[in-house]
Scaffold this motif. Structure first.
Motif, PDB file in Angstrom:
ATOM      1  N   ILE A 168       0.844  -1.207   0.000  1.00 39.96           N
ATOM      2  CA  ILE A 168       0.000   0.000   0.000  1.00 39.96           C
ATOM      3  C   ILE A 168       0.875   1.251   0.000  1.00 39.96           C
ATOM      4  CG2 ILE A 168      -1.706   1.304   1.331  1.00 39.96           C
ATOM      5  CD1 ILE A 168      -2.732  -1.412   2.390  1.00 39.96           C
ATOM      6  N   LYS A 169       1.911   1.242   0.803  1.00 40.14           N
ATOM      7  CA  LYS A 169       2.812   2.394   0.916  1.00 40.14           C
ATOM      8  C   LYS A 169       3.530   2.662  -0.408  1.00 40.14           C
ATOM      9  CE  LYS A 169       4.981   5.450   3.588  1.00 40.14           C
ATOM     10  NZ  LYS A 169       4.290   6.565   4.272  1.00 40.14           N
ATOM     11  N   GLU A 177       1.264   5.318   8.950  1.00 39.94           N
ATOM     12  CA  GLU A 177       1.471   4.027   9.595  1.00 39.94           C
ATOM     13  C   GLU A 177       0.231   3.653  10.395  1.00 39.94           C
ATOM     14  OE1 GLU A 177       4.602   2.207  12.784  1.00 39.94           O
ATOM     15  OE2 GLU A 177       5.414   3.183  10.989  1.00 39.94           O
ATOM     16  N   PRO A 178      -0.263   2.450  10.213  1.00 33.97           N
ATOM     17  CA  PRO A 178      -1.517   2.057  10.870  1.00 33.97           C
ATOM     18  C   PRO A 178      -1.341   1.673  12.332  1.00 33.97           C
ATOM     19  CG  PRO A 178      -0.656   0.222   9.617  1.00 33.97           C
ATOM     20  CD  PRO A 178       0.278   1.371   9.357  1.00 33.97           C
ATOM     21  N   ASN A 179      -2.445   1.373  12.982  1.00 35.76           N
ATOM     22  CA  ASN A 179      -2.419   0.781  14.321  1.00 35.76           C
ATOM     23  C   ASN A 179      -2.087  -0.702  14.138  1.00 35.76           C
ATOM     24  OD1 ASN A 179      -3.281  -0.674  16.675  1.00 35.76           O
ATOM     25  ND2 ASN A 179      -4.481   1.100  17.297  1.00 35.76           N
ATOM     26  N   TRP A 180      -0.858  -1.058  14.435  1.00 36.37           N
ATOM     27  CA  TRP A 180      -0.403  -2.412  14.123  1.00 36.37           C
ATOM     28  C   TRP A 180      -1.155  -3.479  14.909  1.00 36.37           C
ATOM     29  CZ3 TRP A 180       1.544  -2.853   9.709  1.00 36.37           C
ATOM     30  CH2 TRP A 180       2.436  -1.910   9.178  1.00 36.37           C
ATOM     31  N   ASP A 181      -1.558  -3.167  16.131  1.00 34.78           N
ATOM     32  CA  ASP A 181      -2.324  -4.139  16.914  1.00 34.78           C
ATOM     33  C   ASP A 181      -3.632  -4.488  16.210  1.00 34.78           C
ATOM     34  OD1 ASP A 181      -0.342  -4.058  18.752  1.00 34.78           O
ATOM     35  OD2 ASP A 181      -1.501  -3.148  20.359  1.00 34.78           O
ATOM     36  N   ASN A 223      -8.867  -0.366  -3.465  1.00 36.92           N
ATOM     37  CA  ASN A 223      -9.838  -0.511  -2.382  1.00 36.92           C
ATOM     38  C   ASN A 223      -9.315  -1.222  -1.137  1.00 36.92           C
ATOM     39  OD1 ASN A 223     -12.728   0.359  -3.472  1.00 36.92           O
ATOM     40  ND2 ASN A 223     -11.629  -0.615  -5.174  1.00 36.92           N
ATOM     41  N   ILE A 224      -8.295  -2.036  -1.299  1.00 33.11           N
ATOM     42  CA  ILE A 224      -7.746  -2.738  -0.132  1.00 33.11           C
ATOM     43  C   ILE A 224      -6.680  -1.857   0.497  1.00 33.11           C
ATOM     44  CG2 ILE A 224      -6.569  -4.805   0.703  1.00 33.11           C
ATOM     45  CD1 ILE A 224      -9.404  -5.311  -0.308  1.00 33.11           C
ATOM     46  N   ARG A 225      -7.082  -1.098   1.510  1.00 32.55           N
ATOM     47  CA  ARG A 225      -6.155  -0.175   2.185  1.00 32.55           C
ATOM     48  C   ARG A 225      -5.928  -0.556   3.645  1.00 32.55           C
ATOM     49  NH1 ARG A 225      -6.004   5.032  -0.224  1.00 32.55           N
ATOM     50  NH2 ARG A 225      -6.566   4.874  -2.419  1.00 32.55           N
TER      51      ARG A 225
END
Length: 252
Positions: A168-169, A177-181, A223-225
């Motif tokens: 994605i990046k 950066e997402p919430n990895w948990d 669409n897959i983010r």
């Protein structure tokens, strides 16, 4: 007669009543007793349901119900890994030790003369894992503590989440950066609840984000983010991929 004696002298399995109390079920206690026996040899084990059923003589239904109880225990992680998917059981000994300390303290309270006097007037004493925690501050606090310590996803789940984000990046450089948990937990749910193995998840991610000459994943790349979106659309994408490869074979 010789066969009868052979059957009677098979290696016995150990059954610990305390594990029946912990799971709230006799079949759960049998399964936990057997798993703990294998944990004495290795912290992470692979066991098929059939192997355990052969060892314990649990029926398929009893095994399914007992397994659900094991999955609720904070100190054991049940995961499916590899191709074909295999069931792994892993123990966290630190959490197990804390749990047993709390359990034994609770048992001591239950067996005290003071508690027995209270219980005759409608009191209720339950082990820490039993859901009834009403008016039991000790139990509630320790249950909360155990939940906060529990690692609900594996390092492999996190690695797959990071694998998706790298794709994605590469396309959307401004992605934060997402919430990895949360991301890793969605991968765990894909494994445990949706019965997908990690290698298959990685392969599907590749098919979405890499040009392969068979399946066009350009629509899903937009669409897959997130892993939650991947989980939601997983079956639909997998079906499309399957059709694409079937059509390629028919053309040949």
């Amino acid at each position: 007669m010789k066969q009868l004696f052979r059957e009677l002298n098979q290696k016995p399995i150990a059954y610990y009543p305390v594990y029946r109390k912990i799971t709230g079920s006799t079949t759960g206690g049998i399964l936990l007793s057997q798993i703990m026996y294998w944990f004495s040899k290795k912290d992470k084990i692979f066991k098929t349901d059939k192997e355990i059923m052969d060892e314990t003589l649990l029926t398929k239904k009893e095994m399914e119900n007992a397994k659900k109880l094991i999955k609720k225990l904070d100190f054991i992680t049940v995961s499916r890994e590899g191709i074909p998917a295999k069931t792994y059981y892993e123990i966290d000994w630190d959490i197990f030790e804390n749990y047993m300390k709390n359990y034994l303290a609770n048992e001591e309270t239950c067996n005290s003369d003071t508690w027995k006097q209270v219980s005759t007037n409608g009191g209720n004493c339950t082990p820490p894992m039993v859901e009834s925690n009403k008016n039991n501050n000790f139990n509630t606090e320790n249950t909360t503590e155990r939940k906060s310590k529990k690692k609900i996803f594996t390092s492999e789940d996190l690695a797959v989440a990071q694998y998706l984000f790298a794709y994605i990046k590469a396309i959307y450089a401004s992605s934060k950066e997402p919430n990895w948990d949360e991301w890793a937990n969605e991968i765990r749910l894909l494994r445990e609840q949706d019965d997908k193995d990690l290698e298959s998840i990685r392969n599907l991610i590749d098919l979405i984000f890499k040009d392969n000459g068979v399946y066009d994943g350009s629509f899903w790349r937009q669409n897959i983010r997130s892993t939650s979106k991947l989980r939601k659309q997983y079956d639909q994408i997998a079906y499309q991929v399957s059709l694409a490869f079937q059509n390629q074979k028919s053309v040949k």
